[in-house]
Design an enzyme around this catalytic site. Structure first.
Site, PDB file in Angstrom:
ATOM      1  CE1 TYR A 145      65.703 -16.378-107.801  1.00 52.63           C
ATOM      2  CE2 TYR A 145      65.466 -14.871-109.973  1.00 52.63           C
ATOM      3  CZ  TYR A 145      65.793 -15.363-108.574  1.00 52.63           C
ATOM      4  OH  TYR A 145      66.576 -14.107-107.978  1.00 52.63           O
ATOM      5  CG  PHE A 171      62.400  -4.087-110.062  1.00 53.30           C
ATOM      6  CD1 PHE A 171      62.075  -4.557-111.382  1.00 53.30           C
ATOM      7  CD2 PHE A 171      61.547  -4.686-108.645  1.00 53.30           C
ATOM      8  CE1 PHE A 171      60.422  -4.319-111.489  1.00 53.30           C
ATOM      9  CE2 PHE A 171      59.789  -5.088-108.362  1.00 53.30           C
ATOM     10  CZ  PHE A 171      59.745  -4.672-110.314  1.00 53.30           C
ATOM     11  NE  ARG A 207      65.932  -7.555-117.178  1.00 52.81           N
ATOM     12  CZ  ARG A 207      65.896  -7.743-118.135  1.00 52.81           C
ATOM     13  NH1 ARG A 207      65.260  -6.439-119.157  1.00 52.81           N
ATOM     14  NH2 ARG A 207      66.078  -8.574-118.289  1.00 52.81           N
TER      15      ARG A 207
END
Length: 304
Positions: A145, A171, A207
């Protein structure tokens, strides 16, 4: 510059981001045209212009779409976005060669098009060397990816002398309506259904969790910016999946037990991926309007 009565062509308009983006642009007075391989759901997709069904691998269909819609702006969201380690070929067919087809089609109307925004991914950074990743950091993707997105960026740059291309690297972001094969909607649905246990991989992975509504604001603003190059779509704010679960527990009062499932642990998972928003803020003058808590409340209200 205003988007009032401007033609905007969105590829992937029926997807998660496309639905929010099309609605925002219609509200701004743009004439929004869509290109998508999936059927449109009129209840969630705002289209006040033409809608063309097709795939990025179909060059003639893309040429016809560009000729029919005569876009002032193009936002390229379409592509293979969810990791499927079983079959790598679609990443390259769609993300790379499909983008080449779109740019070829746009090249035929180069004198009319004022901006093409192409959605890449933070996956192009691979394993970052820095805690906060900026646009100038090394590009070293570690998945098909990510490699396909980097190749797509290189393809787009070959057109930079002919077409006004901006590359964005989103993101992690989420919001109501995101499919449950993404992790945050999966977690939220467990709280909506008051399930006692959730199986996760590594819940301490860090994240960004931007709100899709903020991401859409960035897209709209970048249409009006010149000479952007590549820019991160991010906040610089980080949370772990365990933080998400704690926040959901505070909101709902529901306690859930986390069970670690080795099947959900990927060998090449990054422990931390957080972006620098310095360039984004400089170019757009925008900061996030929604906190993680705001996003989770909205998702709970929507049922996921």
């Amino acid at each position: 510059m205003t988007l009032e009565n401007r033609n905007v062509l969105i590829t992937g308009v029926s997807g998660f981001t496309g639905r929010y983006l099309s609605a925002a642009l219609v509200d701004m007075g743009a004439v929004v045209h869509g290109f998508s391989s999936a059927p449109l759901d009129g209840a969630v997709t705002a289209i006040n212009g033409q809608n063309i069904a097709g795939c990025l691998t179909e060059l003639e269909t893309l040429i016809n779409a560009v000729e029919l819609t005569s876009p002032d702006f193009v936002i390229h969201l379409a592509g293979i976005s969810f990791a499927n380690h079983e079959n790598a070929l679609p990443y390259y067919d769609v993300n790379v060669l499909g983008t080449e087809n779109l740019l070829k089609a746009c090249g035929r109307r180069a004198e009319k098009i004022r901006k093409i925004v192409i959605a890449s991914s933070a996956a192009v950074y691979g394993y970052p060397q820095n805690d906060i990743v900026s646009e100038g950091d090394a590009l070293a993707p570690v998945s098909h990816y990510g490699v396909s997105k980097l190749a797509m960026e290189h393809i787009a740059r070959t057109y930079s002398g002919r077409l006004p291309v901006t590359i964005v690297r989103p993101f992690n972001y989420t919001g109501p309506g995101q499919p449950e094969y993404f992790l945050i909607p999966k977690i939220v649905s467990h709280f909506v259904e008051r399930k006692p246990i959730i199986e996760l991989g590594n819940s301490n992975i860090i994240r960004e969790f931007s709100d899709v509504r903020d991401i859409v604001r960035y897209y709209c603003s970048l249409l009006e910016q010149d000479d952007v190059g590549a820019v991160n779509l991010c906040t610089g704010q980080s949370n772990s999946f365990a933080d998400v679960i704690r926040t959901l527990t505070e909101i709902t009062g529901h306690e859930i037990m986390i069970e670690k499932n080795p099947k959900f642990v990927r060998k090449n998972d990054l422990l931390r991926l957080v972006g620098s928003s310095e360039k984004l803020i400089f170019k757009t003058k925008l900061r996030p309007e929604f906190t993680l808590r705001d996003t989770l409340v909205a998702m709970l209200s929507a049922g996921k």
